[in-house]
Write an enzyme that holds these catalytic residues in place. Structure first.
Site, short mmCIF file in Angstrom:
data_model
loop_
_atom_site.label_atom_id
_atom_site.label_comp_id
_atom_site.label_asym_id
_atom_site.label_seq_id
_atom_site.Cartn_x
_atom_site.Cartn_y
_atom_site.Cartn_z
N LYS A 171 -22.53 -63.26 55.94
CA LYS A 171 -24.02 -63.06 55.11
C LYS A 171 -23.70 -62.37 54.03
CE LYS A 171 -25.93 -66.02 59.02
NZ LYS A 171 -25.18 -65.47 60.45
C1 LIG Z 1 -24.52 -66.96 61.00
C2 LIG Z 1 -23.47 -66.52 61.54
C3 LIG Z 1 -23.37 -68.27 62.09
C4 LIG Z 1 -23.16 -69.44 61.97
O1 LIG Z 1 -23.09 -69.49 60.72
P1 LIG Z 1 -24.32 -70.85 60.27
O2 LIG Z 1 -23.60 -71.17 58.80
O3 LIG Z 1 -25.14 -70.81 60.95
O4 LIG Z 1 -23.33 -72.07 60.71
C5 LIG Z 1 -21.23 -67.62 62.57
N1 LIG Z 1 -20.48 -66.40 62.81
C6 LIG Z 1 -21.57 -65.31 63.00
C7 LIG Z 1 -20.75 -64.19 63.10
C8 LIG Z 1 -22.97 -65.33 61.86
O5 LIG Z 1 -23.17 -64.61 61.17
#
Ligand SMILES: *Cc1c(COP(=O)(O)O)cnc(C)c1O
Length: 471
Positions: free
Chosen positions: A112
Site C-alpha cells: 500500500k
Molecule cells: C491490500 C492487500 C492485499 C489486497 O490488495 P487489493 O488491492 O485489495 O486486491 C493483498 N495483500 C496485502 C498484504 C494487502 O495489504
C-alpha cells in the site's frame, strides 16, 4: 486526460478532480476516458531506468496538464525516497521461471505504501494550492490504514479517519495505525468486518451534505490515483525480465481487486501480459465469480491473510465496465441488482472476456501454511501469508517456460509473526521501522457499526467542520 464514471452519471473530471474526489457522485468509480498506449520501444527503455524515472514516464499521461513533468518527478522522488531498498520494488528469483516482486520496502512494510506515499504528497500539494482543507475517510483491512497514517500524519490541511474491523487485523497492523499520536489521525475500531467498514464509507460518501461540509475524500483503491501508482511496478518488473520481447504472467494476492486491476490497466496501456491470476484465500468471491459468472458475497471468514478477508471487491466494477464494452447502463443495472438482491450474474460474453486474461484460484489456510513452509525450506525466503496465497495460486497455473511468472509479494512477514511461527517454527526478523510501532502506546476510538455514530465522530473532530466549511 479526462476521467469518466463507470456508472456514466457523474461529471467527467481531470486528474486533480479524481484525486480529490475518490468515489464518483453516482456511486461509480473513475476510469480514464481512453487508455494511453506505450510503444514497445518505450517499454524497452524502462529497463535500466531508476524506479523514479520509470514511474514518471508511466504516470505522466494520466496526470496530464495537472502537473508539470519536473514538479511531478520531484514528488515521485520524494515519495519513493522513504523506501529502504534502492530499487524500490526489487525482483527476487525463487525458481527457474518464478519471481517474487517485493513490494514491502516502504514505511509500513506492505505494498500500500507504493501508492499511498505518492497520494499523500499529491493531495497535500493540491490543497495547499487551493488553500483548502480535506477530510479523508478510509476503510482498511489492515494495511491501507497503516499506509495512510504514515502518508498523512501531521499534514496541516488534512484530517484522516480510518475505520478498521475490531479484532480482525494483526496486532502489528493495528499498532502501525494507533501509535502515531498525530493530532490529525483518528483510527476507529468498528464492530464488524472490513466489508462493514467499506459499506460505512460508501454510505457516508452518499450523504452529499456531509460530504461537502467536511470535503470528504477517499484513499481506498476506489481512488484512481492509487491504481495509477500501482501500474508502475508491473511495467518495471516486466521490463527487467525482458518485456516487450517476452510476455509476462502475474499472480496477485487479491482482496479489493485494486492491485490486480492495476496489472490489467498496464496491459491495456500496451504491456504484453499473458495472464493475470487472482489469488484468494477462503474468502473466494472472485474465484467463484470467474468460474461461474455469479458474483455473490458470503460471510467473511477470518484467515491468516487478513488484508484479503473481503467479500465485496470494489474494483471489480472497473473490470465489469471494460468487460461489457464500457456500457455504463449495463454497469448501473448490475449494481442496482447487487444492491437489491445481494448478487448478480455476468453475461456469458462478459465472463468470456474476463477469462481471456484472468484466472483465479482459492487457497485455504492449510495450503497457505504448507506453502510458507515449502518456500522457506526450498529457498530460505519467508513469504508472508498473503504472498504465500499468491505463491500457492501460481503453482496451480500450468508451466509455461516462454512466460515468466511474477508473484506480487504484498507484505513483509514481520507484520504477521504468529502465522509465520506456526508455519516455520521461527520468527521473522523485525525491521527497525516496525519495532517503533510495536512498542508505542496505542490510541484509538471504538464505535459500533452505525453510520450515524461515525458521522457524528467525524463532525466533532474534523477541523474543517469546526470552521463551518472552507478554511
Ligand atoms: C491490500 C492487500 C492485499 C489486497 O490488495 P487489493 O488491492 O485489495 O486486491 C493483498 N495483500 C496485502 C498484504 C494487502 O495489504
Amino acid at each position: 486526460m479526462r476521467y469518466i464514471s463507470t456508472r456514466g452519471q457523474a461529471p467527467s473530471l481531470d486528474f486533480e478532480g479524481v484525486l480529490m474526489t475518490g468515489l464518483a457522485r453516482d456511486g461509480g468509480l473513475y476510469v480514464p476516458e481512453q487508455w494511453p498506449t506505450f510503444k514497445p520501444a518505450e517499454i524497452e527503455r524502462l529497463a535500466g531506468q531508476t524506479y523514479v524515472q520509470a514511474a514518471t514516464t508511466i504516470m505522466q499521461p494520466f496526470v496530464g496538464d495537472c502537473l508539470g513533468q519536473a514538479e511531478f518527478s520531484q514528488l515521485i522522488q520524494k515519495a519513493y525516497g522513504t523506501f529502504v531498498h534502492p530499487a524500490v520494488a526489487p525482483l527476487v528469483q525463487l525458481g527457474p521461471n518464478l519471481w517474487l516482486l517485493e513490494l514491502f520496502h516502504g514505511p509500513t512494510l506492505a505494498f500500500k505504501d507504493l501508492a499511498m506515499q505518492l497520494l499523500g504528497l499529491l493531495m497535500d500539494r493540491s490543497l495547499q494550492r487551493s488553500g483548502q482543507r480535506a477530510t479523508i475517510l478510509a476503510a482498511t483491512s489492515g494495511d491501507t490504514g497503516a499506509a495512510a497514517v504514515e502518508a498523512f500524519k501531521n499534514r496541516e490541511a488534512i484530517d484522516l479517519f480510518v475505520l478498521f474491523p475490531d479484532g480482525r487485523i494483526s496486532p502489528a497492523q493495528r499498532r502501525q495505525m494507533t501509535t502515531s499520536h498525530a493530532p490529525n489521525v483518528h483510527p476507529i475500531a468498528v464492530k464488524g468486518t472490513f466489508d462493514d467498514c467499506q459499506a460505512l464509507v460508501k454510505t457516508l460518501f452518499g450523504d452529499e451534505a456531509f460530504r461537502d461540509a467536511v470535503q470528504l475524500s477517499a484513499v481506498n483503491s476506489i481512488n484512481w490515483a492509487r491504481i495509477m501508482a500501482q501500474m508502475v511496478y508491473y511495467f518495471t518488473a516486466a521490463a527487467a525480465l525482458g518485456a516487450p520481447h517476452r510476455t509476462m504472467r502475474f499472480t496477485v494476492p487479491t482482496g479489493n481487486f485494486g492491485d490486480i486491476f492495476a496489472g490489467y490497466a498496464a496491459m491495456r496501456c500496451g504491456l504484453a501480459v499473458k495472464r493475470l491470476t487472482v489469488a484468494t484465500n477462503a474468502n473466494d468471491i472472485l474465484a467463484r465469480a470467474l468460474a461461474t459468472g455469479r458474483y455473490e458475497p458470503r460471510a467473511v471468514v477470518p484467515t491468516a491473510s487478513p488484508s484479503m478477508d473481503i467479500q465485496v471487491s470494489s474494483n471489480f466494477e472497473r473490470l465489469i465496465f471494460e468487460a461489457c464494452g464500457r456500457d455504463s447502463g449495463r454497469v448501473r443495472a448490475l449494481m442496482a441488482e447487487f444492491a437489491a438482491k445481494g448478487a448478480f450474474t455476468l453475461a456469458a460474453s462478459e465472463l468470456a472476456s474476463i477469462n481471456s486474461v484472468f484466472s483465479a484460484h482459492r487457497v485455504d489456510e492449510a495450503e497457505t501454511a504448507r506453502t510458507i513452509a515449502r518456500i522457506y525450506r526450498d529457498t530460505g525466503t519467508m513469504a508472508d501469508p498473503h504472498t504465500a496465497v499468491g505463491l500457492a495460486a501460481a503453482a496451480k497455473e500450468e508451466d509455461d517456460p516462454s512466460s515468466p511468472m511474477i508473484v506480487l509479494a504484498t507484505a513483509h512477514p514481520a507484520k504477521f509473526p504468529a502465522a509465520m511461527e506456526k508455519a516455520v517454527a521461527r520468527l521473522p526478523e523485525v525491521p527497525e521501522r516496525l519495532q517503533k510501532a510495536l512498542s508505542g502506546e496505542e490510541q484509538y476510538a471504538a464505535l459500533d457499526g452505525k453510520a450515524e455514530a461515525v458521522r457524528r465522530f467525524i463532525v466533532e473532530r474534523a477541523r474543517i467542520a469546526q470552521q463551518g466549511g472552507r478554511s
